[in-house]
Design a protein around this motif. Sequence first.
Motif, short mmCIF file in Angstrom:
data_model
loop_
_atom_site.label_atom_id
_atom_site.label_comp_id
_atom_site.label_asym_id
_atom_site.label_seq_id
_atom_site.Cartn_x
_atom_site.Cartn_y
_atom_site.Cartn_z
N VAL A 18 0.87 -1.17 0.00
CA VAL A 18 0.00 0.00 0.00
C VAL A 18 0.91 1.22 0.00
CG1 VAL A 18 -1.77 1.30 1.26
CG2 VAL A 18 -1.82 -1.21 1.25
N GLY A 19 0.60 2.21 -0.81
CA GLY A 19 1.45 3.38 -0.90
C GLY A 19 0.69 4.68 -0.81
N GLN A 35 -2.83 3.88 -2.64
CA GLN A 35 -2.82 3.01 -3.81
C GLN A 35 -2.30 1.64 -3.41
OE1 GLN A 35 -0.92 5.05 -7.23
NE2 GLN A 35 -0.91 6.85 -5.91
N VAL A 36 -2.79 0.61 -4.08
CA VAL A 36 -2.26 -0.74 -3.90
C VAL A 36 -1.33 -1.04 -5.06
CG1 VAL A 36 -2.83 -3.18 -3.72
CG2 VAL A 36 -4.30 -1.50 -2.64
N LEU A 129 3.37 0.74 2.98
CA LEU A 129 2.88 -0.13 4.04
C LEU A 129 2.87 -1.58 3.57
CD1 LEU A 129 0.72 2.57 3.89
CD2 LEU A 129 0.37 1.71 6.19
N THR A 130 3.40 -2.46 4.40
CA THR A 130 3.33 -3.89 4.18
C THR A 130 2.76 -4.50 5.45
OG1 THR A 130 5.55 -4.34 5.04
CG2 THR A 130 5.37 -3.79 2.71
N ARG A 131 2.59 -5.77 5.47
CA ARG A 131 2.06 -6.44 6.64
C ARG A 131 3.05 -6.30 7.80
NH1 ARG A 131 -2.11 -10.18 6.55
NH2 ARG A 131 -2.29 -11.54 8.36
N GLY A 132 2.67 -5.52 8.83
CA GLY A 132 3.51 -5.35 10.01
C GLY A 132 4.57 -4.29 9.92
#
Length: 201
Positions: A18-19, A35-36, A129-132
Amino acid sequence: MVAMQFAETLLPNTRLRVGYNSLGAGASVNHLHFQVWHTEFTLPMESSDTFVEDMTARVRSRARDRHGAKVEQDASPTPASFHVGVSLGAPVPFMVWTYTHSQVVGAAASIQRALDTLVELNQPHNVVLTRGHTYVLPRHRVVLLHDTINPGFPEATGHFICSDELYDNITVEDISAHMEKHIALRQLEFERVCAACLFDA
């Protein structure tokens, strides 16, 4: 926090990111727009822990509430605390928050203070953003590399969108030189921005 929760709950596929682009860093207008992004590659910021210096204890020991009053805390991380790091030697320097699903709320408050500070400083920035993990990349204002299309946050991580003709002729040296000259902040400038975001906010 919505984007963080989205990344946590809807992105089990590690190829998705996610950006977010601020003004001056790829945003078309001043609005909250995420945005993905799908990529087959590991981002440089994700590929090595040696990039990151752990700032968790310093951030927690100097935490302030929303009115600016110092909040006394145990500076030692606990199982309920998130971690904050600052890159060492990454192509584009960054701050990174690492957290579990149960730590999203606390991490979000810290990240929001940092982002508010960047806005007050009129400092262009990208967020990935990434998982965690949430990566915040303060940067120079956008300057396009040749005839590339600037997507903002992928560009700050070393991914460029370009024509087939340009792709056949562009070199790693071209991209590295562009990132160093037009994207990455100089070390002292980055340290000043980090201090404002993590300790002075």
